[in-house]
Design an enzyme around this catalytic site. Sequence first.
Site, PDB file in Angstrom:
ATOM      1  N   GLU A  45       0.835  -1.196   0.000  1.00  0.00           N
ATOM      2  CA  GLU A  45       0.000   0.000   0.000  1.00  0.00           C
ATOM      3  C   GLU A  45       0.872   1.249   0.000  1.00  0.00           C
ATOM      4  O   GLU A  45       1.706   1.422   0.892  1.00  0.00           O
ATOM      5  CB  GLU A  45      -0.897  -0.008   1.247  1.00  0.00           C
ATOM      6  CG  GLU A  45      -1.625   1.292   1.493  1.00  0.00           C
ATOM      7  CD  GLU A  45      -2.195   1.380   2.897  1.00  0.00           C
ATOM      8  OE1 GLU A  45      -2.371   2.516   3.391  1.00  0.00           O
ATOM      9  OE2 GLU A  45      -2.465   0.332   3.524  1.00  0.00           O
ATOM     10  N   LYS A 133     -10.447  -2.592   8.073  1.00  0.00           N
ATOM     11  CA  LYS A 133      -9.235  -2.103   8.719  1.00  0.00           C
ATOM     12  C   LYS A 133      -9.646  -1.461  10.041  1.00  0.00           C
ATOM     13  O   LYS A 133     -10.353  -0.448  10.053  1.00  0.00           O
ATOM     14  CB  LYS A 133      -8.562  -1.081   7.793  1.00  0.00           C
ATOM     15  CG  LYS A 133      -7.493  -0.217   8.419  1.00  0.00           C
ATOM     16  CD  LYS A 133      -7.013   0.806   7.395  1.00  0.00           C
ATOM     17  CE  LYS A 133      -6.098   1.839   8.019  1.00  0.00           C
ATOM     18  NZ  LYS A 133      -5.602   2.814   7.013  1.00  0.00           N
TER      19      LYS A 133
END
Length: 213
Positions: A45, A133
């Site tokens: 990411e 998340k």
Amino acid sequence: MTTPLDKFNAAMQALPLVAILRGLSPAEAADVGDAIVEPGFRLLEVPLNSPQPLESIALMRQRFPTALVGAGTVLDAKQVREVQAAGGELIVSPNFNAEVIREAARLGLVCLPGVMTPTEAFGALAAGATGLKLFPAELASPAVVKALLAVLPAGTPVMPVGGISPDNMGTWRAAGAAGFGIGSSLYKPGKTAAAVREDAQRFVAAWAGLIRA
């Protein structure tokens, strides 16, 4: 054809750790990527508040075709489309924004929105989130993960992000965390690729120890 979801599922089975490369520059993308991918990371990411993040995403997607490469700190649907245009297949956000999730789902991308409460978690799943998340994990606890998993649909991946280290993963894992996002303890601007590799190996070894246990 390997889809983004296929890559995500494979990574979640092998090493469900997202490397959060905040501050990465395109010039570092190859060396830092090698330092993380070679030990076993497959979830990469690049937050959009990094220098030229779309260029780094494009470079890493080309260099690591078996990895799931994408962006973090994605805050609106336009950014989702920009990430996809750069070759990104992973959309991570610090918050729950239904428009971001729906656009990612429409484009066939893996989406991991940030949530903290059951209301946000169920809303994110209803919008099409791939997983959740838990952010910032410093505001939560393993007990929060356990409580969320008691009410969420079976098999929902909950991944704490924030303050995660090789030493504290075990407690979260025991509560049911499916994986983790790893930020500054893995990479931060100015850190050498050799040092990144060393820490990546520590995380890989720590996760392997949890699986054996």
